[in-house]
Design a protein around this motif. Sequence first.
Motif, PDB file in Angstrom:
ATOM      1  N   ARG A 411       0.836  -1.201   0.000  1.00 49.92           N
ATOM      2  CA  ARG A 411       0.000   0.000   0.000  1.00 49.92           C
ATOM      3  C   ARG A 411       0.865   1.243   0.000  1.00 49.92           C
ATOM      4  NH1 ARG A 411      -5.139  -0.229   1.920  1.00 49.92           N
ATOM      5  NH2 ARG A 411      -5.229   1.912   1.165  1.00 49.92           N
ATOM      6  N   GLU A 412       0.344   2.313  -0.587  1.00 48.21           N
ATOM      7  CA  GLU A 412       1.048   3.589  -0.636  1.00 48.21           C
ATOM      8  C   GLU A 412       0.158   4.684  -0.054  1.00 48.21           C
ATOM      9  OE1 GLU A 412       2.364   4.431  -4.554  1.00 48.21           O
ATOM     10  OE2 GLU A 412       3.724   2.712  -4.678  1.00 48.21           O
ATOM     11  N   ASN A 413       0.839   5.720   0.443  1.00 44.88           N
ATOM     12  CA  ASN A 413       0.160   6.929   0.922  1.00 44.88           C
ATOM     13  C   ASN A 413      -0.816   6.657   2.060  1.00 44.88           C
ATOM     14  OD1 ASN A 413       1.462   8.464  -1.140  1.00 44.88           O
ATOM     15  ND2 ASN A 413      -0.081   7.752  -2.595  1.00 44.88           N
ATOM     16  N   VAL A 414      -0.488   5.709   2.907  1.00 43.41           N
ATOM     17  CA  VAL A 414      -1.310   5.459   4.085  1.00 43.41           C
ATOM     18  C   VAL A 414      -0.426   5.602   5.314  1.00 43.41           C
ATOM     19  CG1 VAL A 414      -2.950   3.947   2.926  1.00 43.41           C
ATOM     20  CG2 VAL A 414      -0.893   2.970   3.932  1.00 43.41           C
ATOM     21  N   PHE A 415      -1.072   5.831   6.449  1.00 46.85           N
ATOM     22  CA  PHE A 415      -0.324   6.007   7.698  1.00 46.85           C
ATOM     23  C   PHE A 415       0.650   4.855   7.867  1.00 46.85           C
ATOM     24  CE2 PHE A 415       0.285   4.956  12.141  1.00 46.85           C
ATOM     25  CZ  PHE A 415       0.606   6.177  12.684  1.00 46.85           C
ATOM     26  N   PRO A 416       1.898   5.156   8.274  1.00 49.90           N
ATOM     27  CA  PRO A 416       2.424   6.480   8.645  1.00 49.90           C
ATOM     28  C   PRO A 416       3.313   7.088   7.564  1.00 49.90           C
ATOM     29  CG  PRO A 416       3.785   4.795   9.591  1.00 49.90           C
ATOM     30  CD  PRO A 416       2.777   4.078   8.739  1.00 49.90           C
ATOM     31  N   ASP A 417       3.013   6.835   6.309  1.00 49.04           N
ATOM     32  CA  ASP A 417       3.843   7.347   5.217  1.00 49.04           C
ATOM     33  C   ASP A 417       4.032   8.857   5.290  1.00 49.04           C
ATOM     34  OD1 ASP A 417       4.692   5.145   3.937  1.00 49.04           O
ATOM     35  OD2 ASP A 417       3.617   5.484   2.078  1.00 49.04           O
ATOM     36  N   GLN A 418       2.921   9.587   5.437  1.00 49.84           N
ATOM     37  CA  GLN A 418       2.994  11.036   5.346  1.00 49.84           C
ATOM     38  C   GLN A 418       3.855  11.632   6.458  1.00 49.84           C
ATOM     39  OE1 GLN A 418       1.939  12.571   2.730  1.00 49.84           O
ATOM     40  NE2 GLN A 418       1.090  10.691   1.898  1.00 49.84           N
ATOM     41  N   GLU A 419       3.704  11.127   7.683  1.00 46.34           N
ATOM     42  CA  GLU A 419       4.490  11.647   8.801  1.00 46.34           C
ATOM     43  C   GLU A 419       5.979  11.422   8.588  1.00 46.34           C
ATOM     44  OE1 GLU A 419       1.835   9.937   8.942  1.00 46.34           O
ATOM     45  OE2 GLU A 419       0.386  10.909  10.264  1.00 46.34           O
ATOM     46  N   LEU A 420       6.339  10.236   8.127  1.00 43.83           N
ATOM     47  CA  LEU A 420       7.745   9.917   7.913  1.00 43.83           C
ATOM     48  C   LEU A 420       8.320  10.738   6.773  1.00 43.83           C
ATOM     49  CD1 LEU A 420       9.958   8.053   9.006  1.00 43.83           C
ATOM     50  CD2 LEU A 420       9.331   6.396   7.244  1.00 43.83           C
ATOM     51  N   ARG A 421       7.549  10.909   5.724  1.00 45.93           N
ATOM     52  CA  ARG A 421       8.021  11.702   4.582  1.00 45.93           C
ATOM     53  C   ARG A 421       8.245  13.155   4.966  1.00 45.93           C
ATOM     54  NH1 ARG A 421       4.047   9.419  -0.234  1.00 45.93           N
ATOM     55  NH2 ARG A 421       5.053   7.377  -0.445  1.00 45.93           N
ATOM     56  N   MET A 422       7.335  13.693   5.765  1.00 42.84           N
ATOM     57  CA  MET A 422       7.478  15.094   6.166  1.00 42.84           C
ATOM     58  C   MET A 422       8.701  15.281   7.054  1.00 42.84           C
ATOM     59  SD  MET A 422       3.492  16.104   6.893  1.00 42.84           S
ATOM     60  CE  MET A 422       3.980  17.661   7.632  1.00 42.84           C
ATOM     61  N   LEU A 423       8.919  14.376   7.993  1.00 43.84           N
ATOM     62  CA  LEU A 423      10.031  14.535   8.923  1.00 43.84           C
ATOM     63  C   LEU A 423      11.376  14.384   8.217  1.00 43.84           C
ATOM     64  CD1 LEU A 423      10.582  15.103  11.884  1.00 43.84           C
ATOM     65  CD2 LEU A 423      10.680  12.654  12.284  1.00 43.84           C
ATOM     66  N   LEU A 424      11.461  13.446   7.272  1.00 47.32           N
ATOM     67  CA  LEU A 424      12.712  13.221   6.546  1.00 47.32           C
ATOM     68  C   LEU A 424      12.786  14.026   5.261  1.00 47.32           C
ATOM     69  CD1 LEU A 424      13.054   9.373   7.038  1.00 47.32           C
ATOM     70  CD2 LEU A 424      14.395  11.159   8.142  1.00 47.32           C
ATOM     71  N   GLN A 425      11.709  14.784   4.964  1.00 45.55           N
ATOM     72  CA  GLN A 425      11.669  15.639   3.774  1.00 45.55           C
ATOM     73  C   GLN A 425      11.991  14.838   2.512  1.00 45.55           C
ATOM     74  OE1 GLN A 425      14.302  18.927   4.587  1.00 45.55           O
ATOM     75  NE2 GLN A 425      13.021  19.742   6.210  1.00 45.55           N
ATOM     76  N   ASP A 426      11.290  13.743   2.361  1.00 51.10           N
ATOM     77  CA  ASP A 426      11.521  12.880   1.199  1.00 51.10           C
ATOM     78  C   ASP A 426      10.181  12.259   0.793  1.00 51.10           C
ATOM     79  OD1 ASP A 426      12.179  10.691  -0.530  1.00 51.10           O
ATOM     80  OD2 ASP A 426      14.232  10.877   0.137  1.00 51.10           O
ATOM     81  N   SER A 427       9.692  12.637  -0.386  1.00 51.40           N
ATOM     82  CA  SER A 427       8.395  12.152  -0.854  1.00 51.40           C
ATOM     83  C   SER A 427       8.473  10.769  -1.469  1.00 51.40           C
ATOM     84  CB  SER A 427       7.826  13.128  -1.897  1.00 51.40           C
ATOM     85  OG  SER A 427       8.703  13.229  -3.016  1.00 51.40           O
ATOM     86  N   THR A 428       9.671  10.219  -1.651  1.00 50.04           N
ATOM     87  CA  THR A 428       9.813   8.911  -2.297  1.00 50.04           C
ATOM     88  C   THR A 428       9.758   7.751  -1.303  1.00 50.04           C
ATOM     89  OG1 THR A 428      12.241   8.932  -2.143  1.00 50.04           O
ATOM     90  CG2 THR A 428      11.243   9.979  -4.070  1.00 50.04           C
ATOM     91  N   LEU A 429       9.788   8.055  -0.015  1.00 50.91           N
ATOM     92  CA  LEU A 429       9.781   6.981   0.980  1.00 50.91           C
ATOM     93  C   LEU A 429       8.453   6.237   0.977  1.00 50.91           C
ATOM     94  CD1 LEU A 429      11.488   8.579   4.089  1.00 50.91           C
ATOM     95  CD2 LEU A 429      12.354   6.706   2.716  1.00 50.91           C
ATOM     96  N   ASN A 430       8.504   4.944   1.239  1.00 47.20           N
ATOM     97  CA  ASN A 430       7.286   4.160   1.420  1.00 47.20           C
ATOM     98  C   ASN A 430       7.498   3.211   2.582  1.00 47.20           C
ATOM     99  OD1 ASN A 430       5.290   1.889   1.043  1.00 47.20           O
ATOM    100  ND2 ASN A 430       4.617   3.298  -0.540  1.00 47.20           N
ATOM    101  N   TYR A 431       6.800   3.504   3.655  1.00 45.38           N
ATOM    102  CA  TYR A 431       6.959   2.753   4.895  1.00 45.38           C
ATOM    103  C   TYR A 431       6.610   1.291   4.702  1.00 45.38           C
ATOM    104  CZ  TYR A 431       6.100   1.612   9.838  1.00 45.38           C
ATOM    105  OH  TYR A 431       6.113   1.045  11.092  1.00 45.38           O
ATOM    106  N   TRP A 432       5.503   0.989   4.038  1.00 44.01           N
ATOM    107  CA  TRP A 432       5.053  -0.394   3.908  1.00 44.01           C
ATOM    108  C   TRP A 432       5.870  -1.170   2.887  1.00 44.01           C
ATOM    109  CZ3 TRP A 432       2.714  -1.638   7.995  1.00 44.01           C
ATOM    110  CH2 TRP A 432       1.913  -0.715   8.665  1.00 44.01           C
ATOM    111  N   TYR A 433       6.475  -0.468   1.937  1.00 41.11           N
ATOM    112  CA  TYR A 433       7.398  -1.155   1.033  1.00 41.11           C
ATOM    113  C   TYR A 433       8.571  -1.729   1.816  1.00 41.11           C
ATOM    114  CZ  TYR A 433      11.651  -1.356  -1.788  1.00 41.11           C
ATOM    115  OH  TYR A 433      12.851  -1.734  -2.335  1.00 41.11           O
ATOM    116  N   MET A 434       9.107  -0.958   2.748  1.00 36.38           N
ATOM    117  CA  MET A 434      10.251  -1.436   3.522  1.00 36.38           C
ATOM    118  C   MET A 434       9.875  -2.652   4.353  1.00 36.38           C
ATOM    119  SD  MET A 434      12.202   2.083   4.632  1.00 36.38           S
ATOM    120  CE  MET A 434      10.749   2.900   5.245  1.00 36.38           C
ATOM    121  N   TRP A 435       8.712  -2.610   4.981  1.00 37.52           N
ATOM    122  CA  TRP A 435       8.284  -3.774   5.758  1.00 37.52           C
ATOM    123  C   TRP A 435       8.010  -4.972   4.855  1.00 37.52           C
ATOM    124  CZ3 TRP A 435       8.754  -4.991  10.628  1.00 37.52           C
ATOM    125  CH2 TRP A 435       8.906  -3.999  11.591  1.00 37.52           C
TER     126      TRP A 435
END
Length: 655
Positions: A411-435
């Motif tokens: 999945r993309e663009n679901v919690f907590p993607d947005q929070e992590l992207r904002m803090l690291l200033q990177d729109s390419t990150l995907n939290y669930w891809y890493m998991w």
Amino acid sequence: MRNTLATLRRQVDKRQQERRNLRIEKSRSADDEHGRRVLIPVSRDVLAFFSKVQRAVLADQRRYVAAAEPVIEQPSTALAEQAVPVADRGQFSAPRAMAEAPDGLLNGMLVRWQEMAQVIPTRATDKLQGPAAVCFALMHNELELMTREQSERMNVSLPVLSKLQQAVRAFEAGRAMDTVTLLKNVLQGDPHNHTILALLSQVLYYLTNNQAPTMLPEAREFAQRSMIFSEKIRPERLMFYRYLALSSERHFGHERVLEWVRETGVLEPKNLMGKDGLLSHGTLPLRVWALLASITPDVWTTAEFEAMRDVTLRALGGAALYVVWFHPQLVHAVNLPKPQLELVDEVEKNLHLAYENYSEVARSMRQLPLQTGSMGWFVRVRFLNTMAQVCPTPSFDQVLFYMALDGRAWRENVFPDQELRMLLQDSTLNYWYMWAMVVTPFKDVRLPYLLPADETVSDGPLLAHCDKLLNSLKVMEKERIKPTVWADIKPWLTNWQMDHLLAAGIGSNKPRQRFTPNLIPYNHFYRRWQLPMAINPLASELIAETARRGGFASFYEIIAAFEGALRLIDDPRFGLLANQREALERGRKHDPKKFGNMAIHDKGAGGMMMVLLPVGMMGLATMIFHFSANFGQAAGLVLALLGVGGVLMMNMKKG
């Protein structure tokens, strides 16, 4: 310091070898475990989501049953147990009580489910109540849809529309048998009209439940005809009519439900494959799987087991669906036929490997953020610490909810993607891809080192060792800094960069190529967190600044930086003393008056000269007196020599 640095290198080499051996051992043990089954914990919010689906499906099955009448066939144990609200359940079973998920993780999915939860319409009327009102609402909704399509010139026949209007009015007036007659008359002129077939079957199912049980065979006949594929009907409408037939028939047993499931292909994995995961193509495919979950696997055929295997491995959230609905029933299954048992073993083995992969990472992630003082040192330390502070470690079933078990979708663009992207200033990150890349059991896809939490936690003692090395380097630099001139000559000092230290440490003019991480996002942040490039005349400050940024890729890069600093600190051309002398020369050219009397000498050599110069002068004076015939001339030479020595010693003290 050199000995300490050598000790650190030996410790790092030993640890790396131990980790390689451990990885080989784990890989072998994983290959040796076939068909192992474990109880998988289910978190409250995931259980709540699937319970909502099951309650809705149970209501769909009973929609034509009067409230006072008993249900003809109770659903299976798994469906009945989990259909109870969480608050009313009391004591949880052992595997489900193990996981407590962070609140709000599935709120988005729950909200979307609520928006689409009611697929069978309801309508309050003055004339009809209970099951009759439900059947009327369904007919009225289809009439409105057909009327809209006719106004949009979508080839809806006016006579068919007129007959349907009459049938709906007759049902509202309580003449259900007249409704059946009118709908059958429509079919004589249009025998393949899916809408009329579906509505006729629903009226007959209603009558079977309330007035005429003998109409069940006829209801089944029209329901089966309404599910036949046709290019004249939109896929979503056909899926709706199929679900109407399956949910109505499920109330009377499971034999025809399984038969129709196989004939229509409603369990095909593609129906649950899409960017919306389990809610792809609406809620109907998920509802059909809930129907299957209400039927004991003992009566399934191989086709149902193959569909379950494919959905579990390939669909977004399919593994979570399996864990909640099917795993409790199949974890102890041993009496299945061999082909079916092999399919279950395949799913269970992959699920077990995924759970092992998850457990290793999650255990370490919960120990983060790693406390390393004001300096994180590594890219991965900074990245994982940030992730741990922003995103609570998800439970295993939550990870499965947002990924496909084969690791090819997430999945993309679901919690907590947005929070992590904002803090690291990177729109390419995907939290669930890493998991997904860490958890998946498929070796050709898996990236086991994408979340190196275990290594990061175990790095704590070695990072403390690096802090000591940095303090030792600062002491060495302090011994070589001339405090009387340092502040004045600082603007003219030559600044170093980290590349200079690394190049001196490994003897390469392109050191970054050797240390850049291979994995995304670490290679990206490795380059980004180096900018703006730090410059400083002191190697210790360069290393400290890079450590504060989390700019090192590995211990070997840290070791190379310290080795480069040791080689450069006393270099006759680039060393710290040489740098100060050159800076003083530049200062004299810029301001001769200010820097004219300043001098830089080697502290070790100057101290020795302070001792040797008076001794040498005394010896020279003795020789002059001994060989001179004129006492006055000899005394003059001695006094002149003492004056020169005094000037030299004063200049040395200034340096």
